[in-house]
Design a protein around this motif. Structure first.
Motif, PDB file in Angstrom:
ATOM      1  N   GLY A 104      42.772  60.054  59.488  1.00  0.00           N
ATOM      2  CA  GLY A 104      43.357  58.686  60.586  1.00  0.00           C
ATOM      3  C   GLY A 104      44.352  57.981  59.974  1.00  0.00           C
ATOM      4  N   CYS A 105      45.070  57.498  61.029  1.00  0.00           N
ATOM      5  CA  CYS A 105      46.226  56.647  60.656  1.00  0.00           C
ATOM      6  C   CYS A 105      45.899  55.264  61.477  1.00  0.00           C
ATOM      7  CB  CYS A 105      47.353  57.322  61.083  1.00  0.00           C
ATOM      8  SG  CYS A 105      48.924  56.327  60.801  1.00  0.00           S
ATOM      9  N   CYS A 154      48.084  56.664  56.067  1.00  0.00           N
ATOM     10  CA  CYS A 154      48.513  57.182  57.041  1.00  0.00           C
ATOM     11  C   CYS A 154      49.333  58.422  56.685  1.00  0.00           C
ATOM     12  CB  CYS A 154      49.635  56.413  58.041  1.00  0.00           C
ATOM     13  SG  CYS A 154      50.166  56.960  59.416  1.00  0.00           S
ATOM     14  N   PRO A 168      42.715  55.089  58.564  1.00  0.00           N
ATOM     15  CA  PRO A 168      41.225  55.537  58.511  1.00  0.00           C
ATOM     16  C   PRO A 168      40.415  54.647  59.174  1.00  0.00           C
ATOM     17  CG  PRO A 168      42.279  55.974  56.215  1.00  0.00           C
ATOM     18  CD  PRO A 168      43.199  54.908  57.234  1.00  0.00           C
ATOM     19  N   SER A 169      39.023  54.951  59.470  1.00  0.00           N
ATOM     20  CA  SER A 169      38.109  54.002  59.969  1.00  0.00           C
ATOM     21  C   SER A 169      37.689  52.791  59.017  1.00  0.00           C
ATOM     22  CB  SER A 169      37.033  54.690  60.412  1.00  0.00           C
ATOM     23  OG  SER A 169      36.389  55.429  59.377  1.00  0.00           O
ATOM     24  N   LEU A 170      37.524  51.925  59.472  1.00  0.00           N
ATOM     25  CA  LEU A 170      37.258  50.495  58.489  1.00  0.00           C
ATOM     26  C   LEU A 170      36.211  50.926  57.418  1.00  0.00           C
ATOM     27  CD1 LEU A 170      37.932  47.852  60.866  1.00  0.00           C
ATOM     28  CD2 LEU A 170      39.330  48.523  59.081  1.00  0.00           C
ATOM     29  N   ASP A 171      35.204  51.624  57.815  1.00  0.00           N
ATOM     30  CA  ASP A 171      34.006  51.917  57.057  1.00  0.00           C
ATOM     31  C   ASP A 171      34.366  52.734  55.831  1.00  0.00           C
ATOM     32  OD1 ASP A 171      34.358  54.177  58.908  1.00  0.00           O
ATOM     33  OD2 ASP A 171      32.060  54.694  58.665  1.00  0.00           O
ATOM     34  N   ILE A 172      35.333  53.577  55.737  1.00  0.00           N
ATOM     35  CA  ILE A 172      35.663  54.342  54.492  1.00  0.00           C
ATOM     36  C   ILE A 172      36.739  53.678  53.780  1.00  0.00           C
ATOM     37  CG2 ILE A 172      34.607  56.316  55.832  1.00  0.00           C
ATOM     38  CD1 ILE A 172      37.652  57.375  56.247  1.00  0.00           C
ATOM     39  N   ILE A 173      37.306  52.972  54.291  1.00  0.00           N
ATOM     40  CA  ILE A 173      38.917  52.295  53.599  1.00  0.00           C
ATOM     41  C   ILE A 173      38.409  51.642  52.438  1.00  0.00           C
ATOM     42  CG2 ILE A 173      40.595  50.586  53.681  1.00  0.00           C
ATOM     43  CD1 ILE A 173      40.772  51.232  56.467  1.00  0.00           C
ATOM     44  N   THR A 193      48.318  54.871  67.574  1.00  0.00           N
ATOM     45  CA  THR A 193      48.059  53.941  66.564  1.00  0.00           C
ATOM     46  C   THR A 193      49.080  52.727  66.567  1.00  0.00           C
ATOM     47  OG1 THR A 193      48.097  53.838  63.992  1.00  0.00           O
ATOM     48  CG2 THR A 193      49.470  55.624  64.960  1.00  0.00           C
TER      49      THR A 193
END
Length: 437
Positions: A50-51, A44, A53-58, A388
């Motif tokens: 993102g805060c 964050c 980030p999207s789950l697909d990039i974490i 968020t």
């Protein structure tokens, strides 16, 4: 010769029950708290995408970070480390130099009472005076360095936590040390975490109470001020700082000021009277409080939230109600403990002679001060809006923390008062929130 070990065992009995699921839980929290603090920053921030980030990039980002030597080296900042050491030494010097009354703490198992110097509020005022003068002289851009050296300062505070926790753990094995009843299990992982010695000191300098109120709490306010200055620079001046940022600074700054002004009240809390000083309190004071509790202010730097006067007044009222409950409830308790009862509150007398309040705020619930604390925590997050859930992490965490404390308190009282505690619970059935829980 044989009487000395027996006397020592009577004074410092072996801990036979564990909290936090014992050594595995202590190890998990010891590692998990710093990891979570860093995660809240890297997940964050300006650059996180993102805060959170999207789950697909974490997962990809985590793998890339932990396998990168540059990322690990980036956690260290020599200048930030020296800044943090200078800040800590400033607090120590202020404690030593600024005038303050000496008061007695509660009676220890040895029959003695420790002496504590009361000047945390003076240290706070001195710090604010220096900071305000610095900003007026050099402009808000001069005080944004905390925002830009965030990771390095976090690492410095973590190192301070580890060094002090290790130091007091090793020192606790010296002859004559008074140990915490819950920190003498014999397991080094657990005792290091929970705190083995009750009141580690260097001469008259009490390490635990000093760390409880000064370096972390005051730094929390300095961080909020730095976040406000960073937002001012980005938005073209202090006159353009949002209501949301001013509210967060006002709420949290007042909370800290109130805690420091009422410094004597801390010496009757569980942290001082019961818990040893170990990694749990050290990392909480040095890392968690200033760098996690200021999440809302940091978020508002890169995600400023605009709203008008009416929403600001509503949020202000929620915080005010929480503070009133918190302070009035603590006032009732402190008056009663000191032999005063200005409100003529009713109470229940146990077989041991102890008196438990059953009216006023303490008749509405067994921990009404926790309810006030939760309302304030909610008010601190409201200025960040609802884009968020991350900025409401503090509220969720604080609720879990207070529930755990309530459970610890109830267990302790049940052992102390026995069947009288069951009678008391019937008189005051609600734990924290009156008529709800």
């Amino acid at each position: 010769m044989s009487s000395k070990p027996r006397q020592n065992e009577a004074l410092n009995p072996r801990t036979t029950t564990y909290e936090f699921l014992g050594p595995p839980g202590a190890f998990f929290i010891t590692v998990g708290v710093p990891v979570m603090a860093y995660a809240l920053y890297f997940g964050c921030s300006d650059t996180s995408g993102g805060c959170p980030p999207s789950l697909d990039i974490i997962s990809a980002r985590i793998r890339a970070a932990v396998t990168s030597k540059a990322w690990w080296l980036g956690l260290w900042d020599t200048q930030a480390f020296l800044m943090y050491l200078a800040w800590y030494m400033f607090c120590v010097v202020a404690w030593a130099v600024l005038p303050g009354d000496w008061i007695e703490g509660v009676q220890l198992r040895t029959g003695e009472k420790k002496q504590y110097k009361i000047n945390a509020f003076s240290t706070f005022l001195l710090t604010l005076g220096i900071t305000t003068g610095y900003i007026i002289r050099f402009g808000p851009q001069s005080f944004t360095f905390i925002y830009h050296k965030w990771v390095g300062l976090m690492t410095a505070s973590l190192i301070m936590s580890v060094v002090q926790a290790l130091g007091v753990y090793v020192a606790s094995f010296r002859k004559g040390a008074l140990l915490a009843l819950g920190g003498n299990s014999g397991n080094p992982i657990y005792d290091f975490y929970i705190g083995r010695e009750l009141n580690p000191s260097i001469g008259l300098f009490d390490i635990k109470s000093f760390n409880e109120l000064r370096p972390g709490l005051i730094l929390w306010v300095l961080i909020d001020i730095s976040m406000l200055c960073e937002q001012a620079v980005r938005r073209g001046g202090l006159q353009n700082v949002t209501y949301s940022m001013w509210l967060v600074l006002a709420f949290q700054g007042f909370y800290v000021a109130d805690a420091l002004y009422n410094e004597p009240a801390v010496f009757t809390t569980m942290d001082i009277t019961t818990d040893g000083f170990g990694f749990m309190l050290a990392v909480g004071n040095f890392l968690w409080v200033p760098f996690v509790y200021s999440l809302q202010a940091r978020y508002l730097v890169f995600k400023p939230v605009e709203f008008g006067l009416f929403p600001a007044l509503v949020i202000f009222a929620i915080n005010g109600l929480g503070y009133y409950i918190f302070r009035d409830a603590n006032g009732e308790k402190n008056d009663f403990r000191n032999g005063r009862n200005p409100k003529n509150l009713q109470y229940f007398t146990t077989e041991s002679g102890s008196k438990l309040l059953t009216s006023g705020w303490w008749g509405r619930s067994r921990h009404p001060n926790y309810f006030g604390d939760l309302l304030m925590a909610f008010a601190w997050s409201l200025p960040t809006g609802f884009e968020t859930p991350v900025t409401y992490f503090y509220v969720i965490y604080f609720a879990v923390l207070l529930l755990h404390r309530q459970h610890r308190d109830d267990e302790k009282c049940e052992k102390k008062y026995g069947k009288d505690w069951e009678t008391y619970k019937k008189l005051v059935p609600y734990r924290i929130i009156p008529y709800v829980y």
